[in-house]
Structures are given as C-alpha cells and as structure tokens.
Design a protein around this motif. Structure first.
Motif, PDB file in Angstrom:
ATOM      1  N   HIS A  75       0.816  -1.108   0.013  1.00  0.00           N
ATOM      2  CA  HIS A  75      -0.136   0.123  -0.150  1.00  0.00           C
ATOM      3  C   HIS A  75       0.814   1.212  -0.001  1.00  0.00           C
ATOM      4  CE1 HIS A  75      -3.642  -2.171   0.518  1.00  0.00           C
ATOM      5  NE2 HIS A  75      -2.980  -2.975   1.291  1.00  0.00           N
ATOM      6  N   SER A  76       0.106   2.399  -0.493  1.00  0.00           N
ATOM      7  CA  SER A  76       0.871   3.800  -0.342  1.00  0.00           C
ATOM      8  C   SER A  76       1.271   4.015   0.914  1.00  0.00           C
ATOM      9  CB  SER A  76       0.204   4.641  -1.293  1.00  0.00           C
ATOM     10  OG  SER A  76      -1.160   4.969  -0.722  1.00  0.00           O
ATOM     11  N   ASP A  77       1.902   5.209   1.064  1.00  0.00           N
ATOM     12  CA  ASP A  77       2.511   5.627   2.188  1.00  0.00           C
ATOM     13  C   ASP A  77       1.269   6.356   3.286  1.00  0.00           C
ATOM     14  OD1 ASP A  77       4.964   4.641   1.990  1.00  0.00           O
ATOM     15  OD2 ASP A  77       5.804   6.769   1.645  1.00  0.00           O
ATOM     16  N   ASP A  78       0.091   6.700   2.468  1.00  0.00           N
ATOM     17  CA  ASP A  78      -1.027   7.222   3.093  1.00  0.00           C
ATOM     18  C   ASP A  78      -2.162   6.328   3.600  1.00  0.00           C
ATOM     19  OD1 ASP A  78      -1.863   6.749   0.641  1.00  0.00           O
ATOM     20  OD2 ASP A  78      -2.339   8.937   0.359  1.00  0.00           O
TER      21      ASP A  78
END
Ligand code: PLP
Length: 391
Positions: free
Chosen positions: A100-103
């Motif tokens: 998943h992305s960092d957010d």
C-alpha cells in the motif's frame, strides 16, 4: 506425564505445581514430543538439499503444510512456517505495508497482543486507528459499521480471542463486514487454535497467525496463513518457504506442531469443552460469591479455559500470584509477555478497568487435561491467600 499436574523443577528441590498458565505457554504433549524426536532423527536432512535425504525431509515438510491447512479448515490459502506468532505478525505487517501507499490507513483492535500492536505501529506509523472496545471486552461493531464507509481502512486486525480475558471477538460479523467492503483481515488466532473452532478462512482475504507452544506443540514452530499470491519477505537470504521466509525450516518442531493440533482438534470434536466450561463456571461462581472477586467479561462469549478476575481489595494487591506460587499454583497477572511491568495492561485499560483494580487481576488458564479437583484446589488456595493478605 499429565500436563495439568506435577512438574519437576530443576531448582534443587522437587515442587508439585498445578499449572494454570496455559495461555502463556502449554507443556508439550507426549505425542508431539515423540513426533519431534522421531522426525529429528529420521528426517534430519535439510529440506532444501538436492539429495534424497533432503528430498525426504522436503516431502515431510510439505505433508505437514497440507495437514496443518486441513486442520485449520483451510483449502484455499497458503501456510508460511515461522518461529513464533510474534514473527508471523511482524512479517505480515511488513508485507502489508509494501502493498500500500504511504498514506494507507489500517484498523486494529485496542486489545491486540503487543506483537500485533507494535508491528502495526512500526509499519503504519500514525496511520492506524484503534477499534474501541465495549466494557464487555468485545470490539465495538457499531463503531466499525458506522465508520468503515468513510474511513475505508485497508485492513482490519482483530484477534480471535484475547490472551488476558479469553473474550472471543465477533469474527464472523467482522469478516462479513470486511467482505462487503472488500477489506482484508488479520486474525491473531493464537489463543483459539486447538481450543475452539476457527472462523471460515476460505471466503475472504484473511491472514491468520498461530503458534504451537500455545496448544501443546514445541516452541519455535508457528505459522502465518495468507491468501494465495505473492508475499514480500521480512527475512531474506534463502529460498525457503517459496522465498517468503528465509531460514532452514524447523522440521521436527513443525511436524510436532501438526501432531499437537491433531490431538487438540480431537478434543474439540469430542465435545469436552462444555465439561471444562462447567468446571470453570463453578469456580467463577465460588470466587465471586465467597471471596468477593469479580470475573471480567462474564457476560461475553469467552474461551472455556480462561478466567480473568479482579480479586478483592487487601493491603497487598500485587501479592496474589506470588503467594499462590508458593502454595504450588502457577497463575498469571496478565499476559506473560507483559508480566513484570508495573502499569495496568493495555487490555484492562481499554476495558475501563482502573489502575487499582488492574493491580489485583489474576489470570487463570487451564488445558484439556485440567481436572475438576484442580479447580477446587485452586479455589481453596485462593481462600487461604485471601485470609493471609487480610490478616
Ligand atoms: N498473540 C497472542 C494472542 C498471544 O497470547 C501471544 C503470546 O502470548 C502471541 C501472539 C505471541 O506468540 P509467540 O509466543 O509465538 O510469539
């Protein structure tokens, strides 16, 4: 040897101890120990070796993998063998963070074992919400239902049963909510495996962890069940476990874990749990009515083997466990992993138990071999300790 009774200590004298701390660790079953020894001798080869001795060990390893999957009722996932459930949780959150992305944000229950809480904090720093708990010790499903549409968490992590209170979480309802919203789940099933039936694993994207030493297997054997597909390893440097977890597999311990779970699952299907439940309920009724204890989460669905109780106020709140130990009973103050810590456990705090009450909590956890007389003997010992603490 009967694992419920009589342990020889190597401290110089022989103590007879009635062991009521199976949620911390359970003694290895005779059948599992026999399998361990036999596999260590007969299948000593490295499963990665190319020769026949290695291939034989590899076949044994794969047999253990499919046997474990079927004991878990799992026909569609993959099993990665690990050395502890702590490792399973760490490698899971590491893998999941890479997907998943960092957010991306995740949800975890406020009462997870520290290996889940800390791994989640490490790999999703400041990107997790704690699912609140009702005073009954169960996660707040209404909170989850009302927030999932707006918060859209990438993961829900809720343990199957809590190690301190034995409270069983509404996993089926959580899985159904997760299915509707297509949210993967991580379930720490360490305390339910070999004690009660497990949630349906096949229908959804479910990761599940377990550990042999909690159900009569040896230390050093555990696993992570994952949905089929790729997995980013935490441990690298070898081709083992389809490159999902490097390091030579602990085949004797893995085989012994399967033997232990086979035996424990037979106990589940034999219907013995209700007899254990009755013995525990009788004990709880006595400590409440005559000793002034208060059993936690009594109205909730709980494991048949676990009692968590606030003992009555005396001058020395922390002395219950030590005094019981001197009388030959091993119980715990809370999670073994957090014992020695002065502060109230995060589980009790999340349930609204005060600092003062938490200092008087004892956790008692039995096994399939615990006898009614042992519950009675523990009750008698608690009554004596109460008198001593009050005098
Ligand atoms: N999860 C729960 C619920 C536990 O009770 C424990 C151990 O106490 C663990 C995880 C960690 O298991 P292990 O000892 O295999 O690392």
């Amino acid at each position: 040897m009967d694992p419920g009774f009589s342990f020889a200590s190597n401290l110089g004298t022989l103590h007879l101890v009635i062991y009521f701390d199976h949620n911390a660790t359970s003694p290895i079953l005779d059948s599992a120990l026999a399998e361990y020894t036999s596999v260590a001798r007969e299948f000593f080869g490295n499963p990665s070796s190319q020769h026949r001795i290695g291939s034989r060990a590899d076949r044994k390893l794969e047999e253990a993998r499919s046997a474990l999957a079927s004991l878990l009722g799992d026909t569609s996932g993959e099993i990665i063998f690990t050395a502890s459930a702590t490792e399973s949780a760490n490698m899971f959150f590491h893998h999941f963070s890479r997907l998943h992305s960092d957010d991306a944000r995740i949800w975890i229950s406020a009462i997870e074992h520290p290996c889940v809480l800390e791994a989640a904090k490490l790999w999703f720093p400041n990107r997790f919400s704690l699912i609140p708990l009702l005073p009954s010790g169960v996660v707040d499903l209404e909170w989850m239902n009302s927030k999932i549409g707006t918060e859209k968490p990438k993961l829900i992590a809720v343990m199957n049963a809590n190690n301190e209170t034995g409270t069983i979480q509404p996993i089926d309802a959580i899985l159904s909510l997760a299915k509707q919203t297509d949210t993967p789940c991580f379930i720490d099933a360490v305390q339910t495996i070999g004690r009660t039936s497990l949630p349906e694993l096949n229908a959804h994207s479910v990761y599940l962890s377990g550990s042999a030493h909690k159900f009569g297997g040896p230390r050093g054997a555990a696993f992570l069940r994952t949905p089929e597909g790729s997995f980013t390893p935490l441990l690298v440097g070898g081709p083992q476990e389809a490159r999902k977890r490097a390091g030579t597999e602990n085949l004797p311990a893995i085989a012994a874990m399967v033997t232990a779970l086979t035996e424990q699952n037979q106990q589940i299907t034999s219907g013995q749990a209700s007899l254990h439940e009755q013995a525990k309920a009788h004990f709880e009724e006595r400590i409440e009515s005559t000793l002034g204890a208060r059993v936690l989460n009594k109205e909730s669905d709980r494991l048949w083997n676990t009692v968590s109780a606030i003992m009555p106020e005396t001058g020395c709140p922390g002395r219950w466990v030590v005094k019981l130990d001197k009388k030959g009973f091993a119980v715990s103050t809370g999670s073994a992993c957090s014992s020695g810590k002065e502060a109230a456990s995060h589980v009790l705090t999340a349930m609204g138990v005060s600092e003062n009450e938490a200092s008087r909590v004892i956790r008692i956890s039995s096994s399939w071999n615990t006898k009614n007389e042992e519950w009675d003997a523990l009750y008698d010992a608690l009554a004596e300790v109460k008198n001593e603490l009050e005098s």
